[in-house]
Scaffold this motif. Structure first.
Motif, PDB file in Angstrom:
ATOM      1  N   TYR A   1      50.210  89.685 -91.040  1.00 18.28           N
ATOM      2  CA  TYR A   1      50.267  90.184 -88.983  1.00 18.28           C
ATOM      3  C   TYR A   1      48.749  90.065 -88.563  1.00 18.28           C
ATOM      4  CZ  TYR A   1      49.792  93.481 -85.801  1.00 18.28           C
ATOM      5  OH  TYR A   1      50.005  94.302 -84.433  1.00 18.28           O
ATOM      6  N   ASP A   2      47.444  90.347 -88.930  1.00 14.75           N
ATOM      7  CA  ASP A   2      46.366  90.467 -88.009  1.00 14.75           C
ATOM      8  C   ASP A   2      46.518  88.694 -87.834  1.00 14.75           C
ATOM      9  OD1 ASP A   2      45.723  92.380 -88.904  1.00 14.75           O
ATOM     10  OD2 ASP A   2      44.721  92.374 -90.773  1.00 14.75           O
ATOM     11  N   ILE A   3      46.431  87.859 -89.201  1.00 13.92           N
ATOM     12  CA  ILE A   3      46.047  85.903 -88.680  1.00 13.92           C
ATOM     13  C   ILE A   3      46.900  85.778 -87.185  1.00 13.92           C
ATOM     14  CG2 ILE A   3      46.132  83.860 -90.231  1.00 13.92           C
ATOM     15  CD1 ILE A   3      43.940  85.770 -90.153  1.00 13.92           C
ATOM     16  N   LEU A   4      48.508  86.629 -87.344  1.00 13.64           N
ATOM     17  CA  LEU A   4      49.444  85.401 -86.530  1.00 13.64           C
ATOM     18  C   LEU A   4      49.624  86.070 -85.062  1.00 13.64           C
ATOM     19  CD1 LEU A   4      52.853  85.982 -89.076  1.00 13.64           C
ATOM     20  CD2 LEU A   4      51.876  84.081 -88.244  1.00 13.64           C
ATOM     21  N   LYS A   5      48.776  87.717 -84.964  1.00 13.12           N
ATOM     22  CA  LYS A   5      48.189  88.041 -83.985  1.00 13.12           C
ATOM     23  C   LYS A   5      46.994  87.262 -83.453  1.00 13.12           C
ATOM     24  CE  LYS A   5      48.768  92.022 -81.474  1.00 13.12           C
ATOM     25  NZ  LYS A   5      50.776  91.928 -81.004  1.00 13.12           N
ATOM     26  N   ALA A   6      46.130  87.135 -84.249  1.00 10.87           N
ATOM     27  CA  ALA A   6      44.974  86.117 -83.755  1.00 10.87           C
ATOM     28  C   ALA A   6      45.533  85.195 -83.518  1.00 10.87           C
ATOM     29  CB  ALA A   6      43.638  86.100 -85.211  1.00 10.87           C
ATOM     30  N   ALA A   7      46.564  84.536 -84.067  1.00  8.91           N
ATOM     31  CA  ALA A   7      47.255  83.047 -83.560  1.00  8.91           C
ATOM     32  C   ALA A   7      47.934  83.023 -82.117  1.00  8.91           C
ATOM     33  CB  ALA A   7      47.701  82.235 -84.505  1.00  8.91           C
ATOM     34  N   GLY A   8      47.605  84.550 -81.794  1.00  4.08           N
ATOM     35  CA  GLY A   8      48.875  84.388 -80.618  1.00  4.08           C
ATOM     36  C   GLY A   8      49.936  85.054 -80.460  1.00  4.08           C
ATOM     37  N   GLY A   9      50.508  85.163 -81.618  1.00  2.00           N
ATOM     38  CA  GLY A   9      51.876  85.049 -81.571  1.00  2.00           C
ATOM     39  C   GLY A   9      52.888  83.877 -81.425  1.00  2.00           C
TER      40      GLY A   9
ATOM     41  N   ASP B   1      59.783  89.744 -83.616  1.00  2.00           N
ATOM     42  CA  ASP B   1      58.616  90.810 -82.678  1.00  2.00           C
ATOM     43  C   ASP B   1      57.794  90.745 -84.116  1.00  2.00           C
ATOM     44  OD1 ASP B   1      59.519  94.369 -81.842  1.00  2.00           O
ATOM     45  OD2 ASP B   1      57.356  92.972 -81.803  1.00  2.00           O
ATOM     46  N   LEU B   2      56.534  90.469 -83.746  1.00  3.93           N
ATOM     47  CA  LEU B   2      55.200  90.944 -84.779  1.00  3.93           C
ATOM     48  C   LEU B   2      54.305  92.022 -85.347  1.00  3.93           C
ATOM     49  CD1 LEU B   2      52.532  88.289 -84.382  1.00  3.93           C
ATOM     50  CD2 LEU B   2      54.082  88.306 -85.911  1.00  3.93           C
ATOM     51  N   GLU B   3      55.073  93.203 -84.071  1.00  2.00           N
ATOM     52  CA  GLU B   3      54.845  94.832 -84.883  1.00  2.00           C
ATOM     53  C   GLU B   3      55.652  95.167 -85.841  1.00  2.00           C
ATOM     54  OE1 GLU B   3      51.953  93.908 -82.184  1.00  2.00           O
ATOM     55  OE2 GLU B   3      51.993  95.826 -83.319  1.00  2.00           O
ATOM     56  N   LYS B   4      56.383  94.374 -85.920  1.00  2.00           N
ATOM     57  CA  LYS B   4      57.546  94.446 -86.803  1.00  2.00           C
ATOM     58  C   LYS B   4      57.108  94.182 -88.724  1.00  2.00           C
ATOM     59  CE  LYS B   4      61.704  95.562 -84.296  1.00  2.00           C
ATOM     60  NZ  LYS B   4      63.289  95.355 -83.834  1.00  2.00           N
ATOM     61  N   LEU B   5      56.471  93.608 -88.095  1.00  2.14           N
ATOM     62  CA  LEU B   5      55.831  92.732 -89.379  1.00  2.14           C
ATOM     63  C   LEU B   5      54.563  93.777 -90.274  1.00  2.14           C
ATOM     64  CD1 LEU B   5      55.776  90.612 -91.674  1.00  2.14           C
ATOM     65  CD2 LEU B   5      53.538  89.460 -90.433  1.00  2.14           C
TER      66      LEU B   5
ATOM     67  N   PRO C   1      56.689  95.386 -96.290  1.00  2.00           N
ATOM     68  CA  PRO C   1      56.431  94.869 -97.024  1.00  2.00           C
ATOM     69  C   PRO C   1      55.610  93.737 -97.240  1.00  2.00           C
ATOM     70  CG  PRO C   1      58.558  95.523 -97.527  1.00  2.00           C
ATOM     71  CD  PRO C   1      58.055  95.878 -95.989  1.00  2.00           C
ATOM     72  N   TYR C   2      56.268  93.354 -95.969  1.00  2.00           N
ATOM     73  CA  TYR C   2      55.933  91.476 -96.443  1.00  2.00           C
ATOM     74  C   TYR C   2      54.712  90.946 -95.596  1.00  2.00           C
ATOM     75  CZ  TYR C   2      61.481  91.538 -97.421  1.00  2.00           C
ATOM     76  OH  TYR C   2      62.294  91.332 -97.951  1.00  2.00           O
ATOM     77  N   ASN C   3      54.035  92.067 -94.837  1.00  2.00           N
ATOM     78  CA  ASN C   3      52.439  91.637 -94.742  1.00  2.00           C
ATOM     79  C   ASN C   3      52.163  92.047 -96.060  1.00  2.00           C
ATOM     80  OD1 ASN C   3      50.989  91.727 -92.866  1.00  2.00           O
ATOM     81  ND2 ASN C   3      50.419  94.509 -92.711  1.00  2.00           N
ATOM     82  N   ILE C   4      51.570  90.952 -96.228  1.00  2.00           N
ATOM     83  CA  ILE C   4      50.773  90.574 -97.618  1.00  2.00           C
ATOM     84  C   ILE C   4      49.471  90.150 -97.421  1.00  2.00           C
ATOM     85  CG2 ILE C   4      53.111  89.680 -98.337  1.00  2.00           C
ATOM     86  CD1 ILE C   4      51.241  86.569 -97.810  1.00  2.00           C
ATOM     87  N   LEU C   5      48.611  90.475 -97.941  1.00  2.00           N
ATOM     88  CA  LEU C   5      47.346  90.173 -97.844  1.00  2.00           C
ATOM     89  C   LEU C   5      46.876  89.000 -98.211  1.00  2.00           C
ATOM     90  CD1 LEU C   5      45.777  93.142-100.037  1.00  2.00           C
ATOM     91  CD2 LEU C   5      45.249  92.810 -97.400  1.00  2.00           C
ATOM     92  N   LEU C   6      46.091  88.039 -97.087  1.00  2.00           N
ATOM     93  CA  LEU C   6      45.285  86.322 -97.741  1.00  2.00           C
ATOM     94  C   LEU C   6      44.896  86.162 -98.014  1.00  2.00           C
ATOM     95  CD1 LEU C   6      46.548  85.172 -93.570  1.00  2.00           C
ATOM     96  CD2 LEU C   6      48.290  85.944 -95.960  1.00  2.00           C
ATOM     97  N   GLU C   7      44.689  84.978 -98.864  1.00  2.00           N
ATOM     98  CA  GLU C   7      43.894  84.591 -99.679  1.00  2.00           C
ATOM     99  C   GLU C   7      43.072  83.434 -98.852  1.00  2.00           C
ATOM    100  OE1 GLU C   7      45.516  85.700-104.035  1.00  2.00           O
ATOM    101  OE2 GLU C   7      44.978  83.292-103.471  1.00  2.00           O
ATOM    102  N   ASP C   8      42.031  83.072 -99.679  1.00  2.00           N
ATOM    103  CA  ASP C   8      41.134  82.054 -98.966  1.00  2.00           C
ATOM    104  C   ASP C   8      41.695  81.103 -98.973  1.00  2.00           C
ATOM    105  OD1 ASP C   8      38.939  80.502 -97.300  1.00  2.00           O
ATOM    106  OD2 ASP C   8      37.934  80.057 -99.872  1.00  2.00           O
TER     107      ASP C   8
END
Length: 972
Positions: free
Chosen positions: A726-734, A821-825, A829-836
């Motif tokens: 969610y954080d990255i998709l939000k940072a990418a402007g949606g 709707d990104l806010e629902k993400l 449970p699909y709002n996974i942590l990202l890896e390098d």
């Protein structure tokens, strides 16, 4: 098969690199004739049949085969008139191809071997017991290792329950008149549970014991008979949970739950031995049986629960454990079931040893998952012994000191080891006499281990034996002291975490080994002319100065031994220094040290790369948390960046006497070098480079992910350990207007590595089976025509494997459901942590459905709402004659797979007939309603050995998932 091979061609010929998400020029695909020949060879192969507590001290040195084929459930043998008694025993003839098959199936998992690597639980305890020299193993897990396969011919008693497939032998006792039946009759219980005795009719024996069936038949025939079991019936039971090889295992009615677990490879260290569950289907419903194997292992109480068809054996995860070591008979890690006390744990461990020190029991306990605390007590304290144990408790029972109170001990490399009487005022010189030393005893280092008064922490005192003998030094002794003597050159048996007043001399020198350190000691005191060998390099040597707490190298001091010998220079020594002398070669070796398990030297060669030097190195930490600092000899005037760059090409010659300095020329993150394979980080090394592995500081770690496709602001973004999708998709402007979040693609390096490993293992296993088949062909007695046919089939399989080996994998994480709707993400449970290194690709909303495989017109078809798999297959012209209709599967846009063996619902609504219909799994997949971006895969009906089929299925799914990912990425 044609389309299957074609897809393999798509994967490796498309030349699409998933890592960079770029399409390149494709190589020409194999000709249709080549693919047809492969297909024909594969079909030909399908027709073939294959057979076939004192403290931790520093160390010291001192059947018959079946012939014929059964044609029915009954076989009778008429006794010979001349020899009515001497009949061969038909029960001996109980081996069959199925027994060989069972052995092949069940030994497959066992052949992997019982892993001796420590389990996570054992590693956690060892981190706390390492300093004590104690290594605990989990109790009871070796019990389930060793058996290979279920025996089909073991004896059974009268209580054995009969069922379909059991082979019986009916013996008529005596010679009753007017009875038209053979003396010995062979019977088989049919699928309905019945046996047929010619002339007497059918008897229902399913569910009856062997004794009950014998009485039933005896009464019906009116004669005395004996009924025995020949070959036992076989059936599958399912072993799941924390076992090494979960799945179905083939057993007999005489096998127990222990046999099933053993055939599944045994229980993993993460599985429970005290709550094993059997779930059994009965007329009254599901019956659950709980088993505590500690009753068998510790108390010897039998566990004779025989298996039944359809049983499920489940091994749940282990919960609380506690470890116990020291003065007990069976030190180990034990599973806790309820409110066991310390007294109960000691009982599990077999009780205390006679040498256990009753006044010193230590419990290490985790407190609220915050810190570790120590609780001390006595074996005679009832309150202390009755306290409940906590998960993770470690109990250490100290031992009585092994040296008598009125003695001292001499151990190690000496002519006269043993106990010596202690006298008040005794000194080391009173104990050590010249005749105690061997010719190659280390006269520069000795060690006294002292623990006096008893119960106090151990003290390690170093001394110089030759100084004691010569009267230059002496040390007062105490009762129970242990004096260790060593051989020259020995360093491995000394624990420098405990022994601090020492340093090491190694390399091209006459007297390498450990030396006792004294405050203010200088290098000139040990480096004398008699230490130098003919091959010692007099112009280059070094001292690795170590941190006393971590033993890591904190400084490397270089010197010329000739300067020390000529008194031109001297170096003050420090405890734990390692003084290294080299032979007379031009290039200095590469040294690897720091956060590695075994610091070592690597011989230098021209063109050596950093990865060459690090190959085979074992690191102490995860490489994500490590970097390497490379130290290099540079001219003293190398101050500018350009001078540093030039210095990378300067060869250090140890004998030229040039004044140089050592500088850290670069730092490289190991994850970038070894996992991301960044070419710019794989620098060329110079002679004498020093590679020091260090932990990365928290503020140095910079991890990144890339976002592309239909987002408003694509690019590369920095992440932390807590950054989510969610954080990255939000940072990418949606998302942009035409984005299709349902088909989002997330590529991960770690997943890609796992897919490669899975594919490689499958291909390796198939290749091994192929090699066995080839060996069988070469040894078989076949005609030239038959031999040529088999060779052609073998060659086709080999080419198929070669095509599979060229298959690329994507590393895609499947099953991620991202709403528009990104806010629902955010809280899903699909709002996974990202890896390098993660790559996130948001595709454009597709307007088609893909159909691959055995259809007459494969390709992309315009999506129409409500259409099913069956509808799209019709639009493609239907299935070809080679289609495997039973294994059709769907790859959804999110990467997940739906197949005929994954049921959705047994009942479907028929709108035309206006009624509910029962459907088979095959019909269910055909009635599945597709979504945009979904792909329907119709595999080829492949005629391969049975052992290949599950592997082929896995490979096909990996191939098509990767192909669909490639297709989606290249059409953004």
């Amino acid at each position: 098969m044609r389309k299957y091979i074609s897809l393999l061609t798509i994967i490796f010929c498309a030349g699409v690199s998933i890592g960079s998400v770029k399409a390149e020029t494709a190589a020409p695909a194999p000709s249709i004739e080549t693919l047809k020949s492969l297909l024909q060879g594969q079909k030909t192969s399908g027709s073939q049949t294959t057979t076939g507590s004192s403290p931790s001290l520093p160390g010291t040195e001192t059947g018959s085969q079946t012939t014929g084929t059964e044609t029915g459930p009954v076989e009778t043998s008429t006794p010979s008139e001349s020899s009515p008694v001497e009949l061969s025993n038909p029960e001996i003839d109980i081996n069959s191809p199925i027994e060989q098959q069972i052995e092949s199936i069940t030994t497959k998992g066992i052949q992997k071997g019982f892993s001796q690597a420590p389990t996570p639980i054992e590693s956690g305890f060892y981190a706390r017991t390492k300093a004590l020299g104690i290594k605990l193993k989990q109790f009871g897990y070796n019990f389930f290792v060793g058996k290979k396969f279920p025996a089909l011919s073991i004896p059974v008693d009268k209580t054995y329950i009969l069922g379909p497939g059991d082979q019986l032998f009916l013996y008529v006792i005596g010679n009753p008149p007017d009875l038209n039946i053979a003396k010995i009759t062979k019977l088989v219980v049919d699928r309905e549970g019945k046996i047929y005795i010619p002339g007497f009719g059918v008897f229902y024996v399913w569910g009856k014991s062997l004794g009950e069936a014998e009485n039933l038949i005896s009464k019906a025939l009116g004669v005395n008979i004996k009924l025995t079991v020949g070959r036992l019936r076989t059936f599958p039971v399912y072993v799941s949970g924390e076992v090494r090889n979960p799945g179905a295992v083939i057993v007999t009615g005489a096998n127990t739950v222990i046999d099933a677990i053993t055939m599944a490879g045994g229980v993993k260290g993460t599985g429970s031995l005290r709550n094993v569950i059997i779930r059994r289907t009965t007329p009254k419903g599901i019956k659950t049986i709980h088993i505590d194997f500690y009753r068998l292992l510790l108390e010897g109480k039998p566990i004779n629960i025989r298996l039944k068809d359809g049983d499920v054996v489940f091994i749940p995860p282990i919960k609380k454990v506690a470890g116990i070591g020291g003065g007990v008979r069976r030190p180990a890690i034990y599973e806790l079931k309820g409110n066991e006390t310390l007294k109960d744990l000691i009982k599990m461990a077999g009780g205390v040893l006679p040498s256990a020190y009753k006044y010193k029991v230590v419990i290490q306990r985790y407190k609220n998952n915050e810190f570790l605390e120590v609780i001390e007590g006595s074996l005679s304290d009832k309150k202390f012994m009755s306290q409940p144990l906590h998960g993770g408790d470690l109990v250490i029972i100290k031992k009585v000191i092994s040296v008598p109170q009125n003695a001292v001990m001499v151990e190690g490399y000496t002519a006269y080891p043993g106990l010596y009487e202690y006298k008040p005022g005794m000194k080391l010189s009173d104990l050590l006499k010249p005749d105690m030393f061997l010719l190659d005893t280390n006269m520069k280092f000795g060690l006294i281990l002292r623990q006096f008064p008893p119960g106090t922490p151990p003290e390690y005192i170093t001394f110089v034996p030759e100084d004691v003998i010569n009267g230059k030094d002496d040390i007062p002794l105490m009762p129970c002291d242990t004096v260790y003597l060593y051989k020259f050159g020995t360093t491995k048996n000394i624990d420098f975490n405990k022994v601090k007043d020492a340093f090491v001399v190694e390399g091209e020198i006459k007297y390498p080994g450990v030396y006792a350190y004294k405050k203010g000691m200088k290098l000139s005191q040990i480096l004398t002319p008699d230490m130098i060998s003919l091959n010692t390099n007099l112009y280059y040597a070094e001292i690795d100065r170590r941190d006393p707490k971590t033993l890591d190298i904190k400084e490397i001091k270089e010197f010329a031994p000739i300067d020390i010998l000529n008194h031109k220079k001297d170096i003050k020594l420090s405890p734990l220094d390692v003084i290294k002398f080299y032979p007379k070669f031009v290039f200095s070796p590469i040294k690897i040290s720091g956060a590695v398990k075994n610091p070592h030297f690597i011989p230098y060669h021209k063109g050596m790369k950093l990865t060459d030097a690090l190959s085979g190195t074992e690191f102490k930490e995860d490489i994500k948390n490590l970097k390497v600092d490379i130290y290099r000899e540079l001219p003293k005037n190398a101050k500018s960046a350009s001078a540093l760059e030039k210095a990378q090409n300067i060869k250090v010659q140890a004998e030229n006497g040039t004044q140089t300095i050592k500088s850290n020329i670069t730092s490289i993150y190991l994850y970038d070098l070894l996992m991301k394979h960044k070419a710019e980080d794989n620098i060329t090394l110079n002679p004498g480079d020093r590679i020091v592995v260090r932990e990365v500081a928290p503020d140095e770690i910079v991890e990144k992910v890339s976002v592309s496709g239909y987002v408003k602001t694509p690019g590369t973004f920095k992440i932390t350990s807590k950054t989510t999708l969610y954080d990255i998709l939000k940072a990418a402007g949606g998302f942009r207007e035409n984005a299709y979040p349902r088909g989002i693609i997330i590529l991960r390096n770690s997943v890609k590595a796992m897919e490669k490993e899975r594919l490689s293992k499958a291909i390796l296993q198939m290749r091994q089976e192929l090699e066995k088949e080839q060996a069988g062909i070469m040894q078989s007695d076949l005609s030239q025509q038959e031999l040529a046919a088999r060779q052609n089939a073998f060659e086709s399989k080999r080419k198929l494997l070669e095509l599979m080996e060229k298959t690329q994998v994507s590393g895609r994480i499947t099953g991620i459901v991202v709403p528009k709707d990104l806010e629902k993400l955010k809280n899903s449970p699909y709002n996974i942590l990202l890896e390098d290194g993660d790559q996130i690709i948001v595709p454009k909303k597709p307007s088609s459905v893909l159909v691959f495989g055995e259809v007459y017109n494969p390709g992309a078809i315009v999506y129409q709402n409500g259409m099913t798999v069956k509808d799209y297959l019709k639009l493609c012209g239907g299935l070809t004659k080679d289609a495997d209709s039973e294994n059709i599967f769907v790859i959804k846009a999110d990467g997940t797979t739906l197949s005929s063996d994954k049921k959705f619902s047994f009942i479907t609504w028929n709108s035309e007939e206006r009624r509910f219909l029962w459907g088979t799994p095959e019909e269910e997949i055909l009635n599945y309603k597709l979504q945009p971006g979904d792909a329907v895969i119709v595999p080829t009906k492949i005629h391969v050995p049975t052992m290949w089929r599950p592997l082929i299925k896995d490979v096909i799914q990996i191939i098509y998932q990767s192909a669909l990912t490639v297709y989606t990425v290249t059409h953004i």
